[in-house]
Design a protein around this motif. Sequence first.
Motif, PDB file in Angstrom:
ATOM      1  N   ALA A  10      63.903 -62.818  63.590  1.00  0.00           N
ATOM      2  CA  ALA A  10      63.626 -63.853  65.202  1.00  0.00           C
ATOM      3  C   ALA A  10      65.224 -63.873  65.703  1.00  0.00           C
ATOM      4  N   ARG A  11      65.625 -64.690  64.163  1.00  0.00           N
ATOM      5  CA  ARG A  11      67.125 -64.802  64.363  1.00  0.00           C
ATOM      6  C   ARG A  11      68.230 -63.588  65.509  1.00  0.00           C
ATOM      7  N   TRP A  12      67.986 -62.105  63.935  1.00  0.00           N
ATOM      8  CA  TRP A  12      68.227 -60.924  65.121  1.00  0.00           C
ATOM      9  C   TRP A  12      67.596 -60.786  66.803  1.00  0.00           C
ATOM     10  N   LEU A  13      66.109 -60.775  66.604  1.00  0.00           N
ATOM     11  CA  LEU A  13      66.311 -60.830  68.244  1.00  0.00           C
ATOM     12  C   LEU A  13      66.659 -61.596  68.980  1.00  0.00           C
ATOM     13  N   ALA A  14      67.352 -62.838  68.512  1.00  0.00           N
ATOM     14  CA  ALA A  14      67.691 -63.942  69.775  1.00  0.00           C
ATOM     15  C   ALA A  14      68.982 -63.082  69.572  1.00  0.00           C
ATOM     16  N   GLU A  15      69.694 -62.758  68.936  1.00  0.00           N
ATOM     17  CA  GLU A  15      70.957 -62.401  68.844  1.00  0.00           C
ATOM     18  C   GLU A  15      70.794 -60.895  69.433  1.00  0.00           C
ATOM     19  N   ASN A  16      70.288 -60.105  69.606  1.00  0.00           N
ATOM     20  CA  ASN A  16      70.378 -58.650  70.444  1.00  0.00           C
ATOM     21  C   ASN A  16      69.044 -58.661  71.273  1.00  0.00           C
ATOM     22  N   THR A  17      69.860 -59.112  72.521  1.00  0.00           N
ATOM     23  CA  THR A  17      68.760 -59.453  73.748  1.00  0.00           C
ATOM     24  C   THR A  17      68.713 -58.174  74.021  1.00  0.00           C
ATOM     25  N   ASP A  18      69.976 -57.287  73.394  1.00  0.00           N
ATOM     26  CA  ASP A  18      70.205 -55.578  75.183  1.00  0.00           C
ATOM     27  C   ASP A  18      69.295 -54.736  74.132  1.00  0.00           C
ATOM     28  N   PRO A  19      67.545 -54.404  74.985  1.00  0.00           N
ATOM     29  CA  PRO A  19      66.745 -53.603  74.442  1.00  0.00           C
ATOM     30  C   PRO A  19      67.490 -52.462  73.999  1.00  0.00           C
ATOM     31  N   ILE A  20      68.376 -51.980  73.867  1.00  0.00           N
ATOM     32  CA  ILE A  20      69.129 -50.847  73.235  1.00  0.00           C
ATOM     33  C   ILE A  20      69.235 -51.157  71.821  1.00  0.00           C
ATOM     34  N   GLY A  21      69.100 -52.358  70.940  1.00  0.00           N
ATOM     35  CA  GLY A  21      68.804 -52.428  69.843  1.00  0.00           C
ATOM     36  C   GLY A  21      67.678 -52.517  68.921  1.00  0.00           C
ATOM     37  N   MET A  22      68.175 -52.194  67.328  1.00  0.00           N
ATOM     38  CA  MET A  22      66.361 -51.718  67.514  1.00  0.00           C
ATOM     39  C   MET A  22      66.650 -52.194  65.482  1.00  0.00           C
ATOM     40  N   ILE A  23      65.505 -52.449  64.995  1.00  0.00           N
ATOM     41  CA  ILE A  23      65.538 -52.706  63.695  1.00  0.00           C
ATOM     42  C   ILE A  23      64.313 -51.717  63.293  1.00  0.00           C
ATOM     43  N   VAL A  24      64.750 -51.097  62.085  1.00  0.00           N
ATOM     44  CA  VAL A  24      64.023 -50.100  61.565  1.00  0.00           C
ATOM     45  C   VAL A  24      64.295 -50.832  59.657  1.00  0.00           C
ATOM     46  N   GLY A  25      62.624 -50.687  59.355  1.00  0.00           N
ATOM     47  CA  GLY A  25      62.336 -52.057  58.166  1.00  0.00           C
ATOM     48  C   GLY A  25      62.299 -50.946  57.162  1.00  0.00           C
ATOM     49  N   GLU A  26      61.484 -51.213  55.316  1.00  0.00           N
ATOM     50  CA  GLU A  26      60.616 -51.063  54.874  1.00  0.00           C
ATOM     51  C   GLU A  26      60.151 -52.386  54.078  1.00  0.00           C
ATOM     52  N   VAL A  27      58.788 -52.131  54.244  1.00  0.00           N
ATOM     53  CA  VAL A  27      57.920 -53.650  54.187  1.00  0.00           C
ATOM     54  C   VAL A  27      57.255 -52.966  52.859  1.00  0.00           C
ATOM     55  N   PRO A  28      56.868 -53.116  51.646  1.00  0.00           N
ATOM     56  CA  PRO A  28      55.843 -52.927  50.999  1.00  0.00           C
ATOM     57  C   PRO A  28      54.323 -53.633  50.922  1.00  0.00           C
ATOM     58  N   ILE A  29      55.032 -54.770  51.032  1.00  0.00           N
ATOM     59  CA  ILE A  29      53.702 -55.598  51.457  1.00  0.00           C
ATOM     60  C   ILE A  29      52.720 -56.044  50.131  1.00  0.00           C
ATOM     61  N   ILE A  30      52.097 -54.920  49.855  1.00  0.00           N
ATOM     62  CA  ILE A  30      51.743 -55.278  47.853  1.00  0.00           C
ATOM     63  C   ILE A  30      52.277 -55.670  47.327  1.00  0.00           C
ATOM     64  N   GLY A  31      51.527 -57.445  46.784  1.00  0.00           N
ATOM     65  CA  GLY A  31      52.024 -57.793  46.336  1.00  0.00           C
ATOM     66  C   GLY A  31      52.774 -59.214  46.417  1.00  0.00           C
ATOM     67  N   ASN A  32      52.538 -59.299  47.741  1.00  0.00           N
ATOM     68  CA  ASN A  32      53.782 -60.405  48.570  1.00  0.00           C
ATOM     69  C   ASN A  32      55.027 -60.088  48.613  1.00  0.00           C
ATOM     70  N   ARG A  33      55.065 -59.552  48.886  1.00  0.00           N
ATOM     71  CA  ARG A  33      56.887 -57.845  49.083  1.00  0.00           C
ATOM     72  C   ARG A  33      56.601 -58.102  50.568  1.00  0.00           C
ATOM     73  N   PHE A  34      57.544 -59.561  51.258  1.00  0.00           N
ATOM     74  CA  PHE A  34      58.031 -59.351  52.907  1.00  0.00           C
ATOM     75  C   PHE A  34      56.071 -59.367  53.245  1.00  0.00           C
ATOM     76  N   SER A  35      54.912 -59.463  52.658  1.00  0.00           N
ATOM     77  CA  SER A  35      53.716 -59.236  52.807  1.00  0.00           C
ATOM     78  C   SER A  35      53.086 -60.405  54.549  1.00  0.00           C
ATOM     79  N   GLU A  36      54.238 -61.671  54.170  1.00  0.00           N
ATOM     80  CA  GLU A  36      55.177 -62.647  55.290  1.00  0.00           C
ATOM     81  C   GLU A  36      54.994 -61.861  56.774  1.00  0.00           C
TER      82      GLU A  36
END
Length: 270
Positions: free
Chosen positions: A84-110
């Motif tokens: 949420a903070r990154w989106l608020a601070e990076n309003t230029d659409p040229i910005g992008m997040i690429v992430g690795e979220v395993p999910i299984i076992g509550n690893r960024f499953s949020e």
Amino acid sequence: MADAARRCRMVFFTGLPASGKSFLLRQQISIAISLGRRVHIMRWDTGLSAFQTEDILARYPDVSDGTHPLIRKAAGLWGRRALARWLAENTDPIGMIVGEVPIIGNRFSEFIQAQPDQIEPALASEETTFIYPVPTKGLRANLEAIRRSTFANPRHPDEARDAPPSTMELAWRQTCAKTAELGLVSEVDIHSPYEEAIYVRFFEHLLRHRNAVRIAVDTIYTDAGSAHDLNANILELNASPNEVQLAVAEVEAAFTVEEAARDVENWYQV
């Protein structure tokens, strides 16, 4: 992936350990940069490491299936707020997040749970894509063998932080058990060998609140080097010591250790 690089603000790779997430993340970064995007990355292993201080681990040591549940919850709480903070601070659409979220076992499953906070509309929008690679049965066996080899003899420092073979095997047993528990497949033996259909049905369930894309994987690129060889200029989101302390304190205030463990056990109920 090229389409996601053109139109998305956030792209997350998820799925089983040893399914190709790190390799595809690296390729996604390369595609995005070639299209003129300014890329930040976010990875579970790196995000978690900020919470694994001597003081915190003394209070919440590892458990049988890995990191202590309270630490996992604190890292997930920080993760959603960091997005949420990154989106608020990076309003230029040229910005992008690429992430690795395993999910299984509550690893960024949020990240896949529909929660009433400021980041939920963005996570649920078409500008965010969750990609999960699905290797063929034969390829999965090869990827498991490679993981055992690289974990024992890392070619890159980050390979030492990959899910160990025991966690890789546990993740598959959990996938079988939870898929059957949810009634998505008929009863299966948790020690069954890898099956694409079980994996796909489970992740279709997990990602039903998100824009999800399945990528079939049937090839190993033997000359690709380590999947962790990323562009040195890529900035990674990580928690500051103050953010770590605040997240841990907030989880401690909301949950007992037993309650946190029960909550983490139900990570797949989205």
